[in-house]
Design a protein around this motif. Sequence first.
Motif, PDB file in Angstrom:
ATOM      1  N   ARG A  13    -130.236 -33.678  -8.285  1.00  0.00           N
ATOM      2  CA  ARG A  13    -129.196 -34.450  -7.567  1.00  0.00           C
ATOM      3  C   ARG A  13    -127.924 -33.607  -7.449  1.00  0.00           C
ATOM      4  NH1 ARG A  13    -128.292 -37.636 -12.865  1.00  0.00           N
ATOM      5  NH2 ARG A  13    -126.341 -36.697 -13.593  1.00  0.00           N
ATOM      6  N   ILE A  15    -124.715 -31.347  -6.795  1.00  0.00           N
ATOM      7  CA  ILE A  15    -124.480 -29.977  -6.328  1.00  0.00           C
ATOM      8  C   ILE A  15    -125.769 -29.149  -6.417  1.00  0.00           C
ATOM      9  CG2 ILE A  15    -123.243 -27.835  -6.919  1.00  0.00           C
ATOM     10  CD1 ILE A  15    -120.828 -29.632  -7.742  1.00  0.00           C
ATOM     11  N   ASP A  61    -135.036 -30.113 -20.972  1.00  0.00           N
ATOM     12  CA  ASP A  61    -133.671 -30.334 -21.461  1.00  0.00           C
ATOM     13  C   ASP A  61    -133.100 -28.954 -21.769  1.00  0.00           C
ATOM     14  OD1 ASP A  61    -131.374 -30.723 -22.869  1.00  0.00           O
ATOM     15  OD2 ASP A  61    -132.259 -32.039 -24.393  1.00  0.00           O
ATOM     16  N   LEU A  62    -132.255 -28.465 -20.871  1.00  0.00           N
ATOM     17  CA  LEU A  62    -131.821 -27.065 -20.978  1.00  0.00           C
ATOM     18  C   LEU A  62    -130.809 -26.833 -22.097  1.00  0.00           C
ATOM     19  CD1 LEU A  62    -131.757 -26.133 -17.194  1.00  0.00           C
ATOM     20  CD2 LEU A  62    -133.595 -25.824 -18.862  1.00  0.00           C
ATOM     21  N   ASN A  88    -126.400 -24.312 -12.985  1.00  0.00           N
ATOM     22  CA  ASN A  88    -125.636 -25.441 -12.441  1.00  0.00           C
ATOM     23  C   ASN A  88    -125.619 -26.658 -13.375  1.00  0.00           C
ATOM     24  OD1 ASN A  88    -124.651 -27.315 -10.106  1.00  0.00           O
ATOM     25  ND2 ASN A  88    -126.578 -28.220 -10.783  1.00  0.00           N
ATOM     26  N   TYR A 153    -115.359 -29.826 -22.139  1.00  0.00           N
ATOM     27  CA  TYR A 153    -115.806 -29.357 -20.821  1.00  0.00           C
ATOM     28  C   TYR A 153    -115.034 -28.107 -20.392  1.00  0.00           C
ATOM     29  CZ  TYR A 153    -117.009 -29.883 -15.796  1.00  0.00           C
ATOM     30  OH  TYR A 153    -117.451 -29.695 -14.503  1.00  0.00           O
ATOM     31  N   LYS A 157    -116.547 -24.457 -19.635  1.00  0.00           N
ATOM     32  CA  LYS A 157    -116.410 -23.841 -18.301  1.00  0.00           C
ATOM     33  C   LYS A 157    -115.613 -22.540 -18.376  1.00  0.00           C
ATOM     34  CE  LYS A 157    -118.792 -26.859 -15.930  1.00  0.00           C
ATOM     35  NZ  LYS A 157    -120.099 -26.488 -15.374  1.00  0.00           N
ATOM     36  N   GLY A 184    -113.440 -27.625  -7.451  1.00  0.00           N
ATOM     37  CA  GLY A 184    -112.449 -28.641  -7.815  1.00  0.00           C
ATOM     38  C   GLY A 184    -113.166 -29.979  -7.873  1.00  0.00           C
ATOM     39  N   ILE A 186    -115.642 -32.525  -6.363  1.00  0.00           N
ATOM     40  CA  ILE A 186    -116.742 -32.560  -5.397  1.00  0.00           C
ATOM     41  C   ILE A 186    -117.402 -33.936  -5.496  1.00  0.00           C
ATOM     42  CG2 ILE A 186    -118.917 -31.466  -4.667  1.00  0.00           C
ATOM     43  CD1 ILE A 186    -116.462 -29.562  -4.485  1.00  0.00           C
ATOM     44  N   THR A 188    -119.870 -36.203  -6.122  1.00  0.00           N
ATOM     45  CA  THR A 188    -121.201 -36.369  -6.731  1.00  0.00           C
ATOM     46  C   THR A 188    -121.124 -37.506  -7.754  1.00  0.00           C
ATOM     47  OG1 THR A 188    -120.772 -34.945  -8.637  1.00  0.00           O
ATOM     48  CG2 THR A 188    -121.595 -33.854  -6.648  1.00  0.00           C
ATOM     49  N   VAL A 191    -118.291 -37.196 -10.333  1.00  0.00           N
ATOM     50  CA  VAL A 191    -116.954 -37.631  -9.927  1.00  0.00           C
ATOM     51  C   VAL A 191    -116.950 -39.132  -9.617  1.00  0.00           C
ATOM     52  CG1 VAL A 191    -115.322 -37.408  -7.995  1.00  0.00           C
ATOM     53  CG2 VAL A 191    -116.084 -35.384  -9.216  1.00  0.00           C
TER      54      VAL A 191
HETATM   55  N1  NAD Z   1    -118.663 -32.722  -9.164  1.00  0.00           N
HETATM   56  C1  NAD Z   1    -117.579 -32.031  -9.407  1.00  0.00           C
HETATM   57  O1  NAD Z   1    -116.485 -32.393  -9.005  1.00  0.00           O
HETATM   58  C2  NAD Z   1    -117.667 -30.759 -10.172  1.00  0.00           C
HETATM   59  C3  NAD Z   1    -116.498 -29.995 -10.311  1.00  0.00           C
HETATM   60  C4  NAD Z   1    -116.540 -28.806 -10.993  1.00  0.00           C
HETATM   61  C5  NAD Z   1    -117.730 -28.365 -11.527  1.00  0.00           C
HETATM   62  N2  NAD Z   1    -118.850 -29.131 -11.404  1.00  0.00           N
HETATM   63  C6  NAD Z   1    -120.074 -28.634 -12.019  1.00  0.00           C
HETATM   64  O2  NAD Z   1    -121.116 -28.581 -11.079  1.00  0.00           O
HETATM   65  C7  NAD Z   1    -122.367 -28.775 -11.752  1.00  0.00           C
HETATM   66  C8  NAD Z   1    -123.133 -29.906 -11.075  1.00  0.00           C
HETATM   67  O3  NAD Z   1    -122.362 -31.072 -11.169  1.00  0.00           O
HETATM   68  P1  NAD Z   1    -122.630 -32.404 -10.320  1.00  0.00           P
HETATM   69  O4  NAD Z   1    -121.308 -32.915  -9.915  1.00  0.00           O
HETATM   70  O5  NAD Z   1    -123.682 -32.176  -9.305  1.00  0.00           O
HETATM   71  O6  NAD Z   1    -123.138 -33.355 -11.494  1.00  0.00           O
HETATM   72  P2  NAD Z   1    -124.367 -34.367 -11.587  1.00  0.00           P
HETATM   73  O7  NAD Z   1    -124.102 -35.149 -12.823  1.00  0.00           O
HETATM   74  O8  NAD Z   1    -124.564 -35.087 -10.312  1.00  0.00           O
HETATM   75  O9  NAD Z   1    -125.593 -33.370 -11.793  1.00  0.00           O
HETATM   76  C9  NAD Z   1    -125.744 -32.611 -12.958  1.00  0.00           C
HETATM   77  C10 NAD Z   1    -127.155 -32.142 -13.034  1.00  0.00           C
HETATM   78  O10 NAD Z   1    -127.346 -31.451 -14.287  1.00  0.00           O
HETATM   79  C11 NAD Z   1    -128.524 -31.962 -14.913  1.00  0.00           C
HETATM   80  N3  NAD Z   1    -128.456 -31.858 -16.357  1.00  0.00           N
HETATM   81  C12 NAD Z   1    -127.529 -32.389 -17.182  1.00  0.00           C
HETATM   82  N4  NAD Z   1    -127.842 -32.112 -18.468  1.00  0.00           N
HETATM   83  C13 NAD Z   1    -128.997 -31.405 -18.436  1.00  0.00           C
HETATM   84  C14 NAD Z   1    -129.846 -30.853 -19.435  1.00  0.00           C
HETATM   85  N5  NAD Z   1    -129.555 -30.981 -20.749  1.00  0.00           N
HETATM   86  N6  NAD Z   1    -130.952 -30.205 -19.057  1.00  0.00           N
HETATM   87  C15 NAD Z   1    -131.268 -30.090 -17.731  1.00  0.00           C
HETATM   88  N7  NAD Z   1    -130.523 -30.583 -16.751  1.00  0.00           N
HETATM   89  C16 NAD Z   1    -129.401 -31.245 -17.100  1.00  0.00           C
HETATM   90  C17 NAD Z   1    -128.584 -33.422 -14.460  1.00  0.00           C
HETATM   91  O11 NAD Z   1    -129.900 -33.936 -14.620  1.00  0.00           O
HETATM   92  C18 NAD Z   1    -128.155 -33.294 -13.009  1.00  0.00           C
HETATM   93  O12 NAD Z   1    -129.247 -32.951 -12.179  1.00  0.00           O
HETATM   94  C19 NAD Z   1    -122.030 -29.067 -13.205  1.00  0.00           C
HETATM   95  O13 NAD Z   1    -122.139 -27.898 -13.968  1.00  0.00           O
HETATM   96  C20 NAD Z   1    -120.584 -29.518 -13.132  1.00  0.00           C
HETATM   97  O14 NAD Z   1    -119.911 -29.284 -14.341  1.00  0.00           O
HETATM   98  C21 NAD Z   1    -118.849 -30.320 -10.733  1.00  0.00           C
END
Ligand code: NAD
Length: 244
Positions: A13, A15, A61-62, A88, A153, A157, A184, A186, A188, A191
Amino acid sequence: MDNKSAIITGASRGIGKAIAIQLAKDGYNVAISYQNSEESAKEVQKECEEFGVKAIIVKGDLSLEKDCENLISEAMSEFGRIDILVNNAGITKDNLILKMNIDDFMEVIQTNLVSAFNCSRFASKIMVRQRSGKIINISSVSGLYGNAGQANYSSAKAGLIGLTKTLAKELSKRNITVNAIAPGFINTDMVGKFPKEFIDEVSKKIPLGKIGNTQDIAKTVSFLANSDYITGQVIVVDGGLSLG
Ligand SMILES: NC(=O)c1ccc[n+]([C@@H]2O[C@H](COP(=O)([O-])OP(=O)(O)OC[C@H]3O[C@@H](n4cnc5c(N)ncnc54)[C@H](O)[C@@H]3O)[C@@H](O)[C@H]2O)c1
Protein backbone atom coordinates in the motif's frame (compact mmCIF):
# COMPACT_ATOMS: atom_id res chain seq x y z
CA MET A 1 15.41 -3.67 -20.48
CA ASP A 2 15.72 -7.46 -20.19
CA ASN A 3 15.75 -9.11 -16.77
CA LYS A 4 16.30 -6.03 -14.61
CA SER A 5 14.73 -6.41 -11.20
CA ALA A 6 13.74 -4.33 -8.18
CA ILE A 7 12.80 -5.12 -4.60
CA ILE A 8 10.45 -2.75 -2.80
CA THR A 9 9.89 -3.22 0.92
CA GLY A 10 6.43 -2.54 2.37
CA ALA A 11 4.85 -2.36 -1.08
CA SER A 12 1.29 -3.56 -0.45
CA ARG A 13 0.00 0.00 0.00
CA GLY A 14 0.91 3.69 0.10
CA ILE A 15 4.24 4.93 -1.20
CA GLY A 16 5.71 1.41 -1.61
CA LYS A 17 2.78 0.37 -3.82
CA ALA A 18 3.23 3.43 -6.06
CA ILE A 19 6.97 2.72 -6.33
CA ALA A 20 6.39 -0.94 -7.28
CA ILE A 21 3.89 0.05 -9.99
CA GLN A 22 6.16 2.82 -11.32
CA LEU A 23 9.19 0.50 -11.53
CA ALA A 24 7.07 -2.18 -13.25
CA LYS A 25 5.97 0.51 -15.72
CA ASP A 26 9.68 1.31 -16.22
CA GLY A 27 10.22 -2.35 -17.16
CA TYR A 28 11.61 -3.89 -13.96
CA ASN A 29 10.57 -7.27 -12.65
CA VAL A 30 9.46 -6.49 -9.11
CA ALA A 31 9.52 -8.22 -5.73
CA ILE A 32 6.71 -6.80 -3.60
CA SER A 33 7.34 -7.26 0.11
CA TYR A 34 4.35 -7.21 2.44
CA GLN A 35 3.78 -7.91 6.10
CA ASN A 36 0.11 -8.82 6.58
CA SER A 37 -2.26 -8.09 3.75
CA GLU A 38 -1.77 -10.79 1.11
CA GLU A 39 -4.88 -9.61 -0.69
CA SER A 40 -3.51 -6.06 -1.17
CA ALA A 41 -0.10 -7.44 -2.18
CA LYS A 42 -1.76 -9.62 -4.83
CA GLU A 43 -3.60 -6.58 -6.22
CA VAL A 44 -0.29 -4.71 -6.53
CA GLN A 45 1.23 -7.82 -8.17
CA LYS A 46 -1.59 -7.86 -10.73
CA GLU A 47 -1.21 -4.16 -11.49
CA CYS A 48 2.54 -4.63 -12.01
CA GLU A 49 2.08 -7.67 -14.26
CA GLU A 50 -0.14 -5.58 -16.53
CA PHE A 51 3.06 -3.86 -17.68
CA GLY A 52 4.36 -7.22 -18.97
CA VAL A 53 6.95 -7.78 -16.23
CA LYS A 54 7.26 -10.56 -13.65
CA ALA A 55 6.06 -9.72 -10.15
CA ILE A 56 6.36 -11.80 -6.98
CA ILE A 57 5.00 -11.15 -3.51
CA VAL A 58 7.06 -12.03 -0.43
CA LYS A 59 5.59 -12.05 3.08
CA GLY A 60 7.74 -11.05 6.02
CA ASP A 61 8.23 -8.91 9.10
CA LEU A 62 11.31 -6.95 8.07
CA SER A 63 12.08 -5.96 11.64
CA LEU A 64 13.43 -9.53 11.76
CA GLU A 65 16.81 -10.26 10.18
CA LYS A 66 15.73 -13.67 8.86
CA ASP A 67 12.78 -12.17 6.96
CA CYS A 68 15.08 -9.58 5.33
CA GLU A 69 17.41 -12.39 4.25
CA ASN A 70 14.47 -14.39 2.92
CA LEU A 71 13.15 -11.42 0.88
CA ILE A 72 16.47 -10.91 -0.85
CA SER A 73 17.01 -14.61 -1.51
CA GLU A 74 13.44 -15.10 -2.87
CA ALA A 75 13.94 -12.22 -5.29
CA MET A 76 17.34 -13.53 -6.28
CA SER A 77 16.13 -17.07 -6.94
CA GLU A 78 13.21 -15.75 -9.01
CA PHE A 79 15.01 -13.07 -11.03
CA GLY A 80 18.70 -14.08 -10.90
CA ARG A 81 19.83 -10.51 -10.19
CA ILE A 82 18.96 -7.47 -8.09
CA ASP A 83 19.31 -4.06 -9.69
CA ILE A 84 17.32 -1.87 -7.30
CA LEU A 85 16.52 -2.16 -3.61
CA VAL A 86 14.04 0.38 -2.23
CA ASN A 87 13.97 0.40 1.57
CA ASN A 88 10.49 1.83 2.06
CA ALA A 89 8.86 -0.16 4.91
CA GLY A 90 8.21 2.00 7.92
CA ILE A 91 5.95 2.72 10.88
CA THR A 92 5.27 5.58 13.28
CA LYS A 93 4.59 5.35 17.01
CA ASP A 94 4.45 9.01 17.95
CA ASN A 95 4.61 10.39 21.45
CA LEU A 96 6.42 13.10 23.36
CA ILE A 97 9.64 11.86 24.98
CA LEU A 98 8.09 12.20 28.45
CA LYS A 99 5.54 9.55 27.45
CA MET A 100 7.55 7.42 25.00
CA ASN A 101 8.72 4.11 26.40
CA ILE A 102 11.81 2.21 25.25
CA ASP A 103 9.74 -0.48 23.47
CA ASP A 104 8.06 2.13 21.24
CA PHE A 105 11.44 3.72 20.54
CA MET A 106 13.12 0.41 19.65
CA GLU A 107 10.23 -0.92 17.54
CA VAL A 108 10.41 2.12 15.26
CA ILE A 109 14.22 1.93 15.03
CA GLN A 110 14.04 -1.81 14.27
CA THR A 111 11.36 -1.46 11.57
CA ASN A 112 12.55 1.74 9.89
CA LEU A 113 16.33 1.58 10.26
CA VAL A 114 17.57 -1.91 11.17
CA SER A 115 15.41 -3.45 8.40
CA ALA A 116 17.07 -1.15 5.85
CA PHE A 117 20.50 -2.09 7.20
CA ASN A 118 19.72 -5.81 6.94
CA CYS A 119 18.11 -5.66 3.48
CA SER A 120 21.01 -3.51 2.21
CA ARG A 121 23.54 -5.92 3.74
CA PHE A 122 22.06 -8.97 2.02
CA ALA A 123 21.35 -7.18 -1.30
CA SER A 124 24.74 -5.48 -1.49
CA LYS A 125 26.50 -8.87 -1.39
CA ILE A 126 24.72 -9.65 -4.66
CA MET A 127 25.19 -6.16 -6.13
CA VAL A 128 28.93 -6.30 -5.37
CA ARG A 129 29.17 -9.55 -7.37
CA GLN A 130 27.17 -7.98 -10.22
CA ARG A 131 29.30 -4.81 -10.00
CA SER A 132 26.13 -2.77 -10.29
CA GLY A 133 23.10 -1.82 -8.24
CA LYS A 134 21.14 0.99 -6.69
CA ILE A 135 19.87 1.30 -3.13
CA ILE A 136 17.21 3.94 -2.44
CA ASN A 137 16.20 4.63 1.16
CA ILE A 138 12.92 6.34 2.00
CA SER A 139 13.81 8.69 4.83
CA SER A 140 11.76 11.74 5.88
CA VAL A 141 12.06 15.48 6.48
CA SER A 142 11.58 14.43 10.12
CA GLY A 143 15.06 12.86 9.92
CA LEU A 144 16.57 16.08 8.60
CA TYR A 145 14.89 18.65 10.83
CA GLY A 146 13.36 16.67 13.74
CA ASN A 147 9.68 16.73 14.65
CA ALA A 148 8.10 17.06 18.09
CA GLY A 149 6.50 13.74 19.06
CA GLN A 150 8.76 11.69 16.81
CA ALA A 151 11.96 11.03 18.81
CA ASN A 152 11.90 7.41 17.64
CA TYR A 153 10.91 8.10 14.01
CA SER A 154 13.21 11.08 13.42
CA SER A 155 16.13 9.16 14.97
CA ALA A 156 15.46 6.23 12.62
CA LYS A 157 15.08 8.50 9.58
CA ALA A 158 18.24 10.48 10.45
CA GLY A 159 19.98 7.12 10.90
CA LEU A 160 18.87 6.16 7.38
CA ILE A 161 20.59 9.27 6.04
CA GLY A 162 23.83 8.31 7.82
CA LEU A 163 23.48 4.78 6.46
CA THR A 164 22.92 6.18 2.94
CA LYS A 165 26.05 8.34 2.97
CA THR A 166 28.24 5.61 4.47
CA LEU A 167 27.07 2.89 2.08
CA ALA A 168 27.51 5.33 -0.82
CA LYS A 169 31.17 5.67 0.16
CA GLU A 170 31.69 1.95 0.83
CA LEU A 171 30.01 0.69 -2.34
CA SER A 172 30.95 3.34 -4.91
CA LYS A 173 34.00 1.41 -6.10
CA ARG A 174 31.67 -1.44 -7.09
CA ASN A 175 29.46 0.80 -9.21
CA ILE A 176 26.65 0.79 -6.64
CA THR A 177 24.84 4.04 -5.86
CA VAL A 178 23.01 4.70 -2.60
CA ASN A 179 20.63 7.63 -2.16
CA ALA A 180 17.78 8.70 0.09
CA ILE A 181 14.51 10.47 -0.51
CA ALA A 182 13.09 12.63 2.27
CA PRO A 183 9.35 13.08 1.73
CA GLY A 184 7.35 15.74 3.53
CA PHE A 185 3.62 15.07 3.97
CA ILE A 186 2.38 12.47 1.48
CA ASN A 187 -1.24 11.36 1.27
CA THR A 188 -1.18 7.76 2.59
CA ASP A 189 -2.61 5.75 5.52
CA MET A 190 0.34 6.99 7.60
CA VAL A 191 -0.75 10.62 7.22
CA GLY A 192 -4.45 9.63 7.25
CA LYS A 193 -4.02 9.06 11.00
CA PHE A 194 -3.87 12.85 11.49
CA PRO A 195 -7.10 14.88 11.85
CA LYS A 196 -8.24 16.76 8.73
CA GLU A 197 -7.85 20.13 10.52
CA PHE A 198 -4.17 19.33 11.09
CA ILE A 199 -3.63 18.45 7.41
CA ASP A 200 -5.38 21.71 6.39
CA GLU A 201 -3.09 23.68 8.73
CA VAL A 202 0.02 21.90 7.37
CA SER A 203 -1.08 22.49 3.76
CA LYS A 204 -1.15 26.24 4.45
CA LYS A 205 2.52 26.06 5.48
CA ILE A 206 3.58 24.21 2.32
CA PRO A 207 4.71 26.65 -0.40
CA LEU A 208 3.09 24.49 -3.11
CA GLY A 209 -0.14 24.63 -1.06
CA LYS A 210 -0.95 20.92 -0.75
CA ILE A 211 0.36 17.66 0.64
CA GLY A 212 2.06 15.38 -1.87
CA ASN A 213 0.85 12.16 -3.44
CA THR A 214 2.51 8.78 -3.69
CA GLN A 215 3.35 9.39 -7.37
CA ASP A 216 5.59 12.29 -6.36
CA ILE A 217 7.83 9.83 -4.49
CA ALA A 218 7.53 7.03 -7.07
CA LYS A 219 8.69 9.38 -9.85
CA THR A 220 11.70 10.42 -7.76
CA VAL A 221 12.60 6.74 -7.24
CA SER A 222 12.30 6.23 -11.00
CA PHE A 223 14.61 9.21 -11.58
CA LEU A 224 17.24 7.79 -9.17
CA ALA A 225 16.87 4.34 -10.74
CA ASN A 226 17.86 5.97 -14.04
CA SER A 227 20.74 8.06 -12.67
CA ASP A 228 24.24 6.60 -12.65
CA TYR A 229 26.21 9.57 -11.34
CA ILE A 230 24.28 10.56 -8.20
CA THR A 231 25.26 8.92 -4.94
CA GLY A 232 25.13 9.70 -1.21
CA GLN A 233 22.44 12.34 -1.70
CA VAL A 234 19.17 13.12 0.03
CA ILE A 235 16.44 14.40 -2.28
CA VAL A 236 13.78 16.33 -0.38
CA VAL A 237 10.28 15.95 -1.86
CA ASP A 238 8.10 18.14 0.32
CA GLY A 239 6.45 20.85 -1.78
CA GLY A 240 8.88 23.34 -0.27
CA LEU A 241 7.79 22.72 3.36
CA SER A 242 11.37 22.65 4.66
CA LEU A 243 12.12 26.09 3.18
CA GLY A 244 10.50 27.43 6.35
N1 NAD B 1 3.35 9.37 4.18
C1 NAD B 1 4.20 10.32 4.49
O1 NAD B 1 3.84 11.47 4.64
C2 NAD B 1 5.64 9.99 4.66
C3 NAD B 1 6.53 11.06 4.88
C4 NAD B 1 7.87 10.80 5.02
C5 NAD B 1 8.33 9.51 4.93
N2 NAD B 1 7.45 8.49 4.74
C6 NAD B 1 8.00 7.13 4.69
O2 NAD B 1 7.60 6.48 3.52
C7 NAD B 1 7.51 5.07 3.77
C8 NAD B 1 6.14 4.57 3.35
O3 NAD B 1 5.18 5.24 4.11
P1 NAD B 1 3.61 5.25 3.78
O4 NAD B 1 3.14 6.62 4.05
O5 NAD B 1 3.34 4.62 2.47
O6 NAD B 1 3.08 4.35 4.99
P2 NAD B 1 2.04 3.15 5.04
O7 NAD B 1 1.78 2.96 6.49
O8 NAD B 1 0.90 3.39 4.13
O9 NAD B 1 2.90 1.95 4.45
C9 NAD B 1 4.00 1.42 5.13
C10 NAD B 1 4.30 0.08 4.57
O10 NAD B 1 5.37 -0.52 5.34
C11 NAD B 1 4.98 -1.85 5.69
N3 NAD B 1 5.60 -2.28 6.93
C12 NAD B 1 5.50 -1.71 8.14
N4 NAD B 1 6.18 -2.44 9.06
C13 NAD B 1 6.69 -3.50 8.39
C14 NAD B 1 7.46 -4.63 8.78
N5 NAD B 1 7.84 -4.81 10.06
N6 NAD B 1 7.81 -5.53 7.85
C15 NAD B 1 7.41 -5.37 6.55
N7 NAD B 1 6.69 -4.34 6.12
C16 NAD B 1 6.32 -3.42 7.04
C17 NAD B 1 3.46 -1.78 5.81
O11 NAD B 1 2.89 -3.08 5.71
C18 NAD B 1 3.11 -0.88 4.64
O12 NAD B 1 3.02 -1.61 3.44
C19 NAD B 1 7.79 4.88 5.25
O13 NAD B 1 9.14 4.54 5.44
C20 NAD B 1 7.51 6.26 5.82
O14 NAD B 1 8.23 6.48 7.01
C21 NAD B 1 6.11 8.70 4.60
